[in-house]
Design an enzyme around this catalytic site. Structure first.
Site, mmCIF file in Angstrom:
data_model
loop_
_atom_site.group_PDB
_atom_site.id
_atom_site.type_symbol
_atom_site.label_atom_id
_atom_site.label_comp_id
_atom_site.label_asym_id
_atom_site.label_seq_id
_atom_site.Cartn_x
_atom_site.Cartn_y
_atom_site.Cartn_z
ATOM 1 N N ASN A 114 38.060 94.039 -12.361
ATOM 2 C CA ASN A 114 37.370 95.197 -12.934
ATOM 3 C C ASN A 114 35.987 95.390 -12.324
ATOM 4 O O ASN A 114 35.315 94.438 -11.956
ATOM 5 C CB ASN A 114 37.260 95.037 -14.445
ATOM 6 N N HIS A 133 37.078 92.694 -6.892
ATOM 7 C CA HIS A 133 36.978 94.006 -6.264
ATOM 8 C C HIS A 133 35.535 94.513 -6.262
ATOM 9 O O HIS A 133 35.291 95.719 -6.283
ATOM 10 C CB HIS A 133 37.919 94.999 -6.952
ATOM 11 N N CYS A 141 24.747 100.912 2.932
ATOM 12 C CA CYS A 141 24.844 102.016 3.880
ATOM 13 C C CYS A 141 26.031 101.783 4.807
ATOM 14 O O CYS A 141 26.183 100.703 5.373
ATOM 15 C CB CYS A 141 23.560 102.116 4.693
ATOM 16 N N CYS A 144 24.237 101.554 8.680
ATOM 17 C CA CYS A 144 23.369 100.468 9.146
ATOM 18 C C CYS A 144 23.493 99.212 8.285
ATOM 19 O O CYS A 144 22.884 98.190 8.593
ATOM 20 C CB CYS A 144 21.907 100.921 9.196
ATOM 21 N N THR A 279 52.610 95.915 -20.750
ATOM 22 C CA THR A 279 53.767 96.199 -19.899
ATOM 23 C C THR A 279 54.203 94.930 -19.182
ATOM 24 O O THR A 279 53.395 94.280 -18.535
ATOM 25 C CB THR A 279 53.379 97.242 -18.825
#
Ligand code: OAD
Ligand code: ZN
Length: 317
Positions: A114, A133, A141, A144, A279
């Site tokens: 998350n 993640h 950036c 650069c 699920t």
């Protein structure tokens, strides 16, 4: 997977929780849905089915988080980004459960997919957490590599602007590209720089700040499809946790995204594995499946273990 012991009931899960000292908890978006944050793949309510309705001009809503798509056109991600910024100080009973395991000295690592940063709200310590993640905590950036605190770009994100790199802009200004040179006297050099500036500041406000295409686009350091995971993920898993883990609990993830989906098969097969989610999954065979709302499941596990799960959303016994 050859199973040495056989576990299957809720009470087996409780016994495993009680005796384990080095638990790996792998989490996904399902542990935050009770706070009103959508998961990704639930039909109707998931972010991907919401995005399909928006018609962003992409074939697959997952492309919002695809690095090649982002490099090609960052506006697609930034159309969505303002709605997924970390925005709450709350945490769910499931986050409280993980923090409780930590405070009992039982948590080896929480691998979280998350990017909502809610683990911190619940008191899960940075040294116990791998944000597989990435997160919005920093932004970089794309040109650069300049890294800034994540919240420095939140204002632009909320305003629907593409955040640009301050360091790139400074470098461009010093080369005569940008707003600084505009007010100079009318010699030939300044004419050239004005032309440059006008070419590059092609948005409506004409301020030369947010839309200098040469200045790199800032991207929150969340892991997009096509980008490597933070080094810490495989380092900790392979060098540290694999040898220590004595129980695996997977909560609220569809396990559809590699390499996080490979964590469970990677860990020694004799280590008991529990799956908690609404699920079921068919591609990994867990010892114990506890299907249902994860907040309800963890509250029941705690009740049976005799543990007090201190959280306002947990109904009193
Ligand atoms: P998914 O949306 O794929 O899966 C969430 C799972 O949690 C589903 O199986 C839901 O049924 C379940 N679930 C939802 N609410 C629940 C609740 N209250 N109690 C129990 N179960 C619940 O989300 P993730 O598996 O986290 O990556 O997705 C993995 C990655 O895919 C994300 O990190 C994101 C996404 O693309 C990137 O963007 C790189
Ligand atoms: Zn830059």
């Amino acid at each position: 997977r050859a199973k040495i012991m056989s576990y299957n009931s809720v009470d087996d899960a409780v016994q495993l929780l009680k005796r384990s000292r080095n638990i790996v908890v792998l989490t996904g978006a399902g542990i935050s849905t009770s706070l009103g944050i959508p998961d990704f793949r639930s039909k109707e309510t998931g972010l991907y089915s919401q995005l399909e309705k928006l018609g962003l001009g992409i074939n697959d809503p997952q492309e919002v988080f695809n690095i090649d798509v982002f490099r090609d056109d960052p506006t697609i991600f930034y159309t969505v980004a303002k709605d997924i910024l970390p925005a709450t100080k709350k945490f769910s009973p499931t986050h409280a459960f993980i923090a409780m395991l930590q405070n009992q000295g039982k948590l080896l690592t929480n691998y979280s997919q998350n990017i909502d940063n809610i683990e911190a709200n619940a008191g899960i310590l940075p040294e116990k957490l791998v944000q597989c993640h990435g997160s919005f905590a920093t932004a970089s950036c794309q040109r650069c590599g300049h890294k800034v605190r994540g919240d420095t770009i939140f204002e632009d994100i909320k305003a629907g602007k593409i955040p640009r790199c301050g360091r790139c802009i400074t470098a461009l200004k010093s080369k005569g590209i940008g707003p600084l040179k505009r007010k100079r006297s009318n010699n030939s050099a300044s004419k050239r720089s004005r032309r440059n500036f006008e070419d590059f500041d092609d948005d409506d406000d004409d301020d030369g700040v947010y839309n200098i295409p040469q200045a790199g686009v800032m991207k929150p350091d969340i892991t997009f499809f096509g980008e490597p995971l933070p080094d810490e993920f495989s380092k900790r898993l392979v060098k540290h946790d694999r040898n220590l883990v004595d129980l695996v609990i997977v909560i609220g993830t569809s396990l559809k995204v590699a390499p996080v989906s490979e964590v469970v098969p990677f860990l020694p097969s004799h280590i008991p594995q529990i799956y908690i989610s609404r699920t079921p999954v068919s591609h990994i065979n867990f010892d114990i499946d506890l299907l249902g709302d994860c907040d309800v499941v963890v509250a029941e596990l705690c009740r049976r273990a005799g543990w007090d799960l201190d959280h306002p959303m947990v109904p009193p016994n």
